[in-house]
Design an enzyme around this catalytic site. Structure first.
Site, PDB file in Angstrom:
ATOM      1  CB  CYS A 277      -6.218  -0.281   6.232  1.00 11.17           C
ATOM      2  SG  CYS A 277      -7.247   1.186   6.028  1.00 11.17           S
TER       3      CYS A 277
ATOM      4  CB  CYS B 150      -0.935   0.005   1.203  1.00 10.94           C
ATOM      5  SG  CYS B 150      -2.005   1.459   1.292  1.00 10.94           S
TER       6      CYS B 150
END
Length: 366
Positions: free
Chosen positions: A191, A96
């Site tokens: 997340c 990410c």
């Protein structure tokens, strides 16, 4: 300087905003939305975004919510699911940072600013005319392992405003300045899952595939599992076996078998060597012409301590880490992150393979 600040709604990025304002910079706040507004989870985005708006209003700063959810799912999620389906252990947070925060965001928005800032516990170090990724002052909170696949151009554009502060001081600043999230808990877990259970998420995308759980020392079948992708090396909970503790010490994706070992301190949990492939150097290889052993520190997963050992190049981008002490839970697919001996500079990372690992067992010999 004009700085794009990536904020999350948490206390770390909020204090990063305050620190930069105290230094007199011109700030523009951004929240990257990567979750989907479906039952796949959205990282509790609305609550986070509202907290970000509070921060923006408090300091009278411009604030934008930018969407990169499709890019996240096309890149990070495809990588994660592909890795899991091959019996390996992914690290979506590393990808990410490389692909989304300092990749797509930089190309679309961040490049318009002098720098991009985040609330990571990391620093930058200038030496020999180059910029190096440095560890945070708070070694327990250090997050350089999550940044170990970024490239040099990305690094040169990043600022880490709280990297020279311990977490305790960050909390104090938040309280002293009346931050609305001063007492908010740190986010945990992956997340993109939001409030969704990890196993439920994997089941939705990969399904179930029952297989055997085998004691690695004896070859005895102890039970069944619902798919090797639900388990990772070093795992203890969720096996459903009596007479434990039992630890996952090996997986066979081809045979859909989970191998376990019994005991609180079973040697099968540990190894001393880590074979790395696809080695990535952030700034440059500090030992470009050497195949000799060099002393390093390293991490084989996100943890507060740095392990000591040696690094040897064995050909191309392949390296071997030999640890000075036994290492728990060496999981192929994970990243091993390489630092200098003082744990001050993060040089880069390689992907752990299944080769040259001490506890590897040939199932055909069982």
């Amino acid at each position: 300087m004009k700085i794009a600040v990536l904020i999350s709604g948490g206390v770390d990025s909020a204090v990063a905003v305050y620190q930069l304002l105290e230094q007199g910079h011109d700030l523009h706040l951004f929240y990257i939305r990567i979750g989907l507004d479906t039952d796949e989870g959205d990282c509790s985005a609305e609550e986070d975004i509202e907290m970000c708006r509070f921060i923006a209003r408090k300091f009278n700063l411009p604030f934008e919510v930018v969407s990169l959810h499709q890019e996240y799912w096309d890149n990070v999620m495809e990588y994660a699911l592909s890795t899991v389906s091959r019996g390996l252990t992914p690290n979506p947070d590393i990808m990410c940072n490389k692909m989304i925060k300092f990749g797509y965001f930089e190309r679309r928005w961040g490049h318009e600013f002098d720098r991009t800032a985040t609330g990571h516990y990391a620093t930058t170090i200038e030496a020999d005319g180059l910029v190096w990724l440095g560890t945070g002052v708070d070694k327990v909170k250090d997050q350089t392992d999550f940044l170990a696949r970024i490239d040099y151009d990305q690094l040169r554009h990043i600022i880490f405003p709280i990297g020279n502060l311990p977490k305790s001081r960050v909390r104090e600043i938040a309280i002293e300045t009346g931050m609305p999230n001063a007492y908010r808990h740190d986010s945990q877990g992956i997340c993109f899952l939001g409030k969704i259970n990890y196993n439920d998420f994997i089941r939705r995308h990969l399904g179930e595939k029952p297989g055997q759980i085998i004691e690695i020392e004896t070859g005895k079948i102890l039970g069944t599992h619902r798919g090797f992708w639900f388990h990772t090396i070093g795992q203890r909970k969720g096996l459903g076996l009596s007479g434990g503790p039992w630890y996952v010490v090996k997986k066979s994706a081809e045979e859909n078998i989970i191998y376990v070992s019994n005991g609180y301190d079973t040697e099968r949990q540990y190894g001393h060597t880590l074979h790395l492939d696809e080695m990535h150097w952030i700034t440059k290889n500090p030992w470009p012409d050497s195949c000799d052993k060099v002393e390093i520190t390293f991490k084989n997963r996100h943890m507060p301590e740095f392990l000591t050992g040696t690094l040897t190049r064995i050909g191309g981008n392949e390296y071997l880490i030999e640890s000075d002490r036994k290492v728990q839970g060496i999981a192929p697919g994970q990243f091993a992150v390489v630092y200098d001996r003082q744990s001050r500079i993060c040089y880069g990372s390689g992907i752990i393979t299944g080769r040259n690992i001490d506890n590897e067992i040939n199932p055909s010999k069982l």
